[in-house]
Motif scaffolding. Structure first.
Motif, short mmCIF file in Angstrom:
data_model
loop_
_atom_site.label_atom_id
_atom_site.label_comp_id
_atom_site.label_asym_id
_atom_site.label_seq_id
_atom_site.Cartn_x
_atom_site.Cartn_y
_atom_site.Cartn_z
N GLY A 78 47.16 -18.46 -21.65
CA GLY A 78 46.93 -18.27 -23.13
C GLY A 78 47.55 -19.57 -23.56
O GLY A 78 47.86 -20.45 -22.89
N HIS A 85 49.00 -13.22 -24.67
CA HIS A 85 48.42 -12.16 -25.38
C HIS A 85 47.21 -11.52 -25.05
O HIS A 85 46.53 -10.31 -25.65
CB HIS A 85 48.71 -12.03 -26.90
N GLU A 86 46.43 -12.21 -24.15
CA GLU A 86 45.15 -11.89 -23.71
C GLU A 86 45.23 -12.11 -22.18
O GLU A 86 45.88 -12.66 -21.60
CB GLU A 86 43.88 -12.73 -24.20
N LEU A 87 44.03 -11.06 -21.50
CA LEU A 87 44.01 -11.46 -19.95
C LEU A 87 43.48 -12.71 -19.79
O LEU A 87 42.54 -13.29 -20.46
CB LEU A 87 43.13 -10.24 -19.49
N LYS A 112 48.53 -9.01 -20.28
CA LYS A 112 48.57 -9.62 -21.71
C LYS A 112 49.98 -9.76 -21.89
O LYS A 112 50.32 -10.01 -23.00
CB LYS A 112 47.88 -8.48 -22.69
#
Ligand code: THU
Length: 137
Positions: A78, A85-87, A112
Motif C-alpha cells: 500500500g 488497508h487494501e489487498l 488488508k
C-alpha cells in the motif's frame, strides 16, 4: 507458523521498501517446508524496469541460501507511510517466479492488515501456466 503470523512478518518487511518513485511499499514473507521464513521488500530503480518486487526479493534471497522447498507466501502492500488497508495481489512476473519453484499446493496469503486474510493457491492465481515441464514436451 500461522497465516496471520506470516502476514505480520510481511508487514514488518514492508518497512524496508525502497520506493522513491511509486511510493507504494510492498512486503513479503516466504515460508519454507522446514519452517524458515525469508522476507523481501520492493526495491525500485530510476530505470523503472530494473525494479524488483517484494516477492521476488524474498524468493531470490531464499534460493541463494539453498532453499528450494516453499509452502506459502504472505504479501502486503500500500502507499508508503500508511498502514496497509487494501489487498495487494502479486504481479504476473512474481506469479511466474512462484511457478518456477512451487507446485499447485503453494498458498498465497494477502491481507488488508486488519487481522483477516485472503488465501489462494498458486493454481488459482496462475491457471494454465507455463513451466519447466513444457520445455521437455
Ligand atoms: N510491487 C511489488 O513489490 N509486488 C507486486 O506483486 C506488485 C508490485 C511493487 C513494484 C513497484 O515497486 C510498486 O509495487 C508499484 O508497482
Amino acid at each position: 507458523m500461522t497465516p496471520l503470523q506470516l502476514v505480520d512478518l510481511a508487514i514488518e518487511a514492508r518497512e524496508r521498501a525502497y520506493v522513491p518513485y511509486s511510493h507504494f511499499a510492498v512486503g513479503a514473507a516466504l515460508l519454507t517446508g522446514s519452517g524458515k521464513v525469508y522476507r523481501g521488500c520492493n526495491i525500485e530503480n530510476s530505470s523503472f524496469g530494473a525494479t524488483n518486487c517484494a516477492e521476488r526479493t524474498a524468493f531470490f534471497s531464499a534460493v541463494y541460501e539453498g532453499e528450494r522447498d516453499f509452502t506459502a507466501i504472505a504479501v502486503v502492500g500500500g502507499p508508503e507511510g500508511e498502514r496497509v488497508h487494501e489487498l495487494c495481489p502479486p504481479c504476473g512476473i512474481c506469479r511466474q517466479v512462484m511457478r518456477e519453484f512451487c507446485g499447485s499446493g503453494f498458498r498465497i496469503y494477502l491481507s488488508k492488515g486488519d487481522g483477516t486474510y485472503f488465501e489462494a493457491s498458486l493454481e488459482e492465481m496462475l491457471p494454465f501456466s507455463f513451466s519447466q515441464e513444457d520445455l521437455s514436451k
